[in-house]
Design a protein around this motif. Structure first.
Motif, PDB file in Angstrom:
ATOM      1  N   THR A  40      33.742   4.877 -11.958  1.00 34.25           N
ATOM      2  CA  THR A  40      32.350   5.363 -12.518  1.00 34.25           C
ATOM      3  C   THR A  40      31.433   4.704 -11.425  1.00 34.25           C
ATOM      4  N   GLN A  41      30.122   5.318 -11.487  1.00 36.17           N
ATOM      5  CA  GLN A  41      29.241   4.911 -10.551  1.00 36.17           C
ATOM      6  C   GLN A  41      28.712   3.516 -10.703  1.00 36.17           C
ATOM      7  N   GLN A  42      28.888   2.648  -9.532  1.00 40.62           N
ATOM      8  CA  GLN A  42      28.581   1.195  -9.661  1.00 40.62           C
ATOM      9  C   GLN A  42      27.309   0.995  -9.367  1.00 40.62           C
ATOM     10  N   LYS A  43      26.467   0.146 -10.019  1.00 43.09           N
ATOM     11  CA  LYS A  43      25.081  -0.258  -9.868  1.00 43.09           C
ATOM     12  C   LYS A  43      25.243  -0.949  -8.306  1.00 43.09           C
ATOM     13  N   PRO A  44      24.096  -0.746  -7.670  1.00 46.36           N
ATOM     14  CA  PRO A  44      23.820  -1.402  -6.250  1.00 46.36           C
ATOM     15  C   PRO A  44      23.907  -2.912  -6.722  1.00 46.36           C
ATOM     16  N   ALA A  45      24.221  -3.986  -5.548  1.00 46.45           N
ATOM     17  CA  ALA A  45      24.099  -5.527  -5.773  1.00 46.45           C
ATOM     18  C   ALA A  45      22.662  -5.489  -5.851  1.00 46.45           C
ATOM     19  N   LEU A  46      22.254  -6.782  -6.457  1.00 51.85           N
ATOM     20  CA  LEU A  46      20.740  -7.075  -6.724  1.00 51.85           C
ATOM     21  C   LEU A  46      20.012  -7.262  -5.397  1.00 51.85           C
ATOM     22  N   VAL A  47      20.551  -7.638  -4.693  1.00 51.68           N
ATOM     23  CA  VAL A  47      19.988  -7.912  -3.115  1.00 51.68           C
ATOM     24  C   VAL A  47      19.518  -6.424  -2.553  1.00 51.68           C
ATOM     25  N   LYS A  48      20.521  -5.592  -2.914  1.00 49.96           N
ATOM     26  CA  LYS A  48      20.105  -4.139  -2.320  1.00 49.96           C
ATOM     27  C   LYS A  48      18.960  -3.595  -2.973  1.00 49.96           C
ATOM     28  N   ARG A  49      18.998  -3.689  -4.278  1.00 53.63           N
ATOM     29  CA  ARG A  49      17.766  -3.306  -5.059  1.00 53.63           C
ATOM     30  C   ARG A  49      16.542  -3.939  -4.952  1.00 53.63           C
ATOM     31  N   LEU A  50      16.484  -5.082  -4.449  1.00 58.75           N
ATOM     32  CA  LEU A  50      15.409  -6.210  -4.253  1.00 58.75           C
ATOM     33  C   LEU A  50      14.971  -5.942  -2.541  1.00 58.75           C
ATOM     34  N   ARG A  51      15.979  -5.302  -2.193  1.00 59.25           N
ATOM     35  CA  ARG A  51      15.555  -5.322  -0.368  1.00 59.25           C
ATOM     36  C   ARG A  51      14.077  -4.765  -0.155  1.00 59.25           C
ATOM     37  N   PRO A  52      13.583  -3.704  -0.700  1.00 59.21           N
ATOM     38  CA  PRO A  52      12.347  -3.222  -0.318  1.00 59.21           C
ATOM     39  C   PRO A  52      11.224  -4.175  -0.883  1.00 59.21           C
ATOM     40  N   LEU A  53      11.415  -4.680  -1.944  1.00 56.91           N
ATOM     41  CA  LEU A  53      10.392  -5.824  -2.364  1.00 56.91           C
ATOM     42  C   LEU A  53      10.333  -6.914  -1.448  1.00 56.91           C
ATOM     43  N   LEU A  54      11.572  -7.502  -1.026  1.00 61.55           N
ATOM     44  CA  LEU A  54      11.529  -8.675  -0.085  1.00 61.55           C
ATOM     45  C   LEU A  54      10.953  -8.070   1.559  1.00 61.55           C
ATOM     46  N   TYR A  55      11.205  -6.994   1.673  1.00 61.51           N
ATOM     47  CA  TYR A  55      10.384  -6.504   2.969  1.00 61.51           C
ATOM     48  C   TYR A  55       8.840  -6.426   2.667  1.00 61.51           C
ATOM     49  N   ALA A  56       8.397  -5.908   1.608  1.00 58.60           N
ATOM     50  CA  ALA A  56       7.075  -5.967   1.253  1.00 58.60           C
ATOM     51  C   ALA A  56       6.303  -7.237   1.381  1.00 58.60           C
ATOM     52  N   ALA A  57       7.090  -8.312   0.672  1.00 56.74           N
ATOM     53  CA  ALA A  57       6.637  -9.573   0.491  1.00 56.74           C
ATOM     54  C   ALA A  57       6.545 -10.289   1.931  1.00 56.74           C
ATOM     55  N   ALA A  58       7.568 -10.103   2.625  1.00 55.88           N
ATOM     56  CA  ALA A  58       7.315 -10.273   4.136  1.00 55.88           C
ATOM     57  C   ALA A  58       6.135 -10.079   4.848  1.00 55.88           C
ATOM     58  N   CYS A  59       6.205  -8.724   4.790  1.00 58.52           N
ATOM     59  CA  CYS A  59       4.822  -8.022   5.446  1.00 58.52           C
ATOM     60  C   CYS A  59       3.523  -8.637   4.956  1.00 58.52           C
ATOM     61  N   ILE A  60       3.526  -8.830   3.524  1.00 55.05           N
ATOM     62  CA  ILE A  60       2.097  -9.410   3.081  1.00 55.05           C
ATOM     63  C   ILE A  60       1.811 -10.660   3.578  1.00 55.05           C
ATOM     64  N   CYS A  61       3.059 -11.706   3.567  1.00 55.17           N
ATOM     65  CA  CYS A  61       3.075 -12.998   4.335  1.00 55.17           C
ATOM     66  C   CYS A  61       2.493 -13.198   5.761  1.00 55.17           C
ATOM     67  N   ILE A  62       3.041 -12.157   6.346  1.00 59.39           N
ATOM     68  CA  ILE A  62       2.790 -12.018   7.893  1.00 59.39           C
ATOM     69  C   ILE A  62       1.173 -11.682   8.152  1.00 59.39           C
ATOM     70  N   ALA A  63       0.674 -10.683   7.311  1.00 56.18           N
ATOM     71  CA  ALA A  63      -0.517 -10.307   7.220  1.00 56.18           C
ATOM     72  C   ALA A  63      -1.469 -11.327   6.744  1.00 56.18           C
ATOM     73  N   VAL A  64      -1.303 -12.084   5.763  1.00 52.40           N
ATOM     74  CA  VAL A  64      -1.863 -13.117   5.363  1.00 52.40           C
ATOM     75  C   VAL A  64      -2.132 -14.310   6.369  1.00 52.40           C
ATOM     76  N   PHE A  65      -0.963 -14.582   7.002  1.00 49.43           N
ATOM     77  CA  PHE A  65      -1.027 -15.861   8.145  1.00 49.43           C
ATOM     78  C   PHE A  65      -1.873 -15.149   9.279  1.00 49.43           C
ATOM     79  N   SER A  66      -1.685 -13.971   9.792  1.00 42.73           N
ATOM     80  CA  SER A  66      -2.633 -13.648  10.781  1.00 42.73           C
ATOM     81  C   SER A  66      -3.697 -13.507  10.531  1.00 42.73           C
ATOM     82  N   VAL A  67      -4.304 -13.086   9.609  1.00 42.30           N
ATOM     83  CA  VAL A  67      -5.874 -13.262   9.206  1.00 42.30           C
ATOM     84  C   VAL A  67      -6.353 -14.600   9.136  1.00 42.30           C
ATOM     85  N   ALA A  68      -5.682 -15.535   8.626  1.00 39.26           N
ATOM     86  CA  ALA A  68      -5.928 -17.100   8.528  1.00 39.26           C
ATOM     87  C   ALA A  68      -6.047 -17.663   9.886  1.00 39.26           C
ATOM     88  N   ILE A  69      -5.144 -17.215  10.725  1.00 44.47           N
ATOM     89  CA  ILE A  69      -5.131 -17.632  12.124  1.00 44.47           C
ATOM     90  C   ILE A  69      -6.298 -17.215  12.858  1.00 44.47           C
TER      91      ILE A  69
END
Length: 120
Positions: A40-69
């Protein structure tokens, strides 16, 4: 007698490797029966489902630090410009500062007097 003739005399011309009758005709059916049922169709792993959110969070952190600097650097430049444009103030040194500087330079009183006399 050479070796091949000796082996033929001992073993004969008969091939000792045989496959049972009908082995290859039934092989496909036996292999297919041993395969597991369709999964039967298995659900993807939690990390695979959250990967887009992790990428978005990393981009936001980089943007915030860049603006602060950027703003921190801009504030530092403004402080330097203000320090350059500010009127010069007289600097008064205390006796403790002079004593500490003399200790750091390893000068005693006589050497200080000689250096002051040499400037005259």
């Amino acid at each position: 007698m050479n070796e091949e003739e000796y082996i033929r005399n001992k073993m004969g011309n008969k091939c000792s490797f045989r496959v049972p009758d009908g082995y290859f005709e039934q092989l496909t059916a036996r292999v297919m029966s041993q395969l597991p049922e369709e999964r039967t169709q298995q659900k993807p792993a939690l990390v695979k489902r959250l990967r887009p959110l992790l990428y978005a969070a990393a981009c936001i952190c980089i943007a915030v630090f860049s603006v602060a600097i950027y703003f921190n650097h801009k504030d530092a430049e403004q402080q330097q410009v203000a320090a350059i444009n500010a009127p010069q103030q007289d600097v008064y040194y205390t006796d403790t500062y002079i004593d500490e500087a003399a200790d750091y330079a390893m000068l005693d009183n006589e050497e200080i007097y000689y250096s002051l006399l040499a400037d005259i």
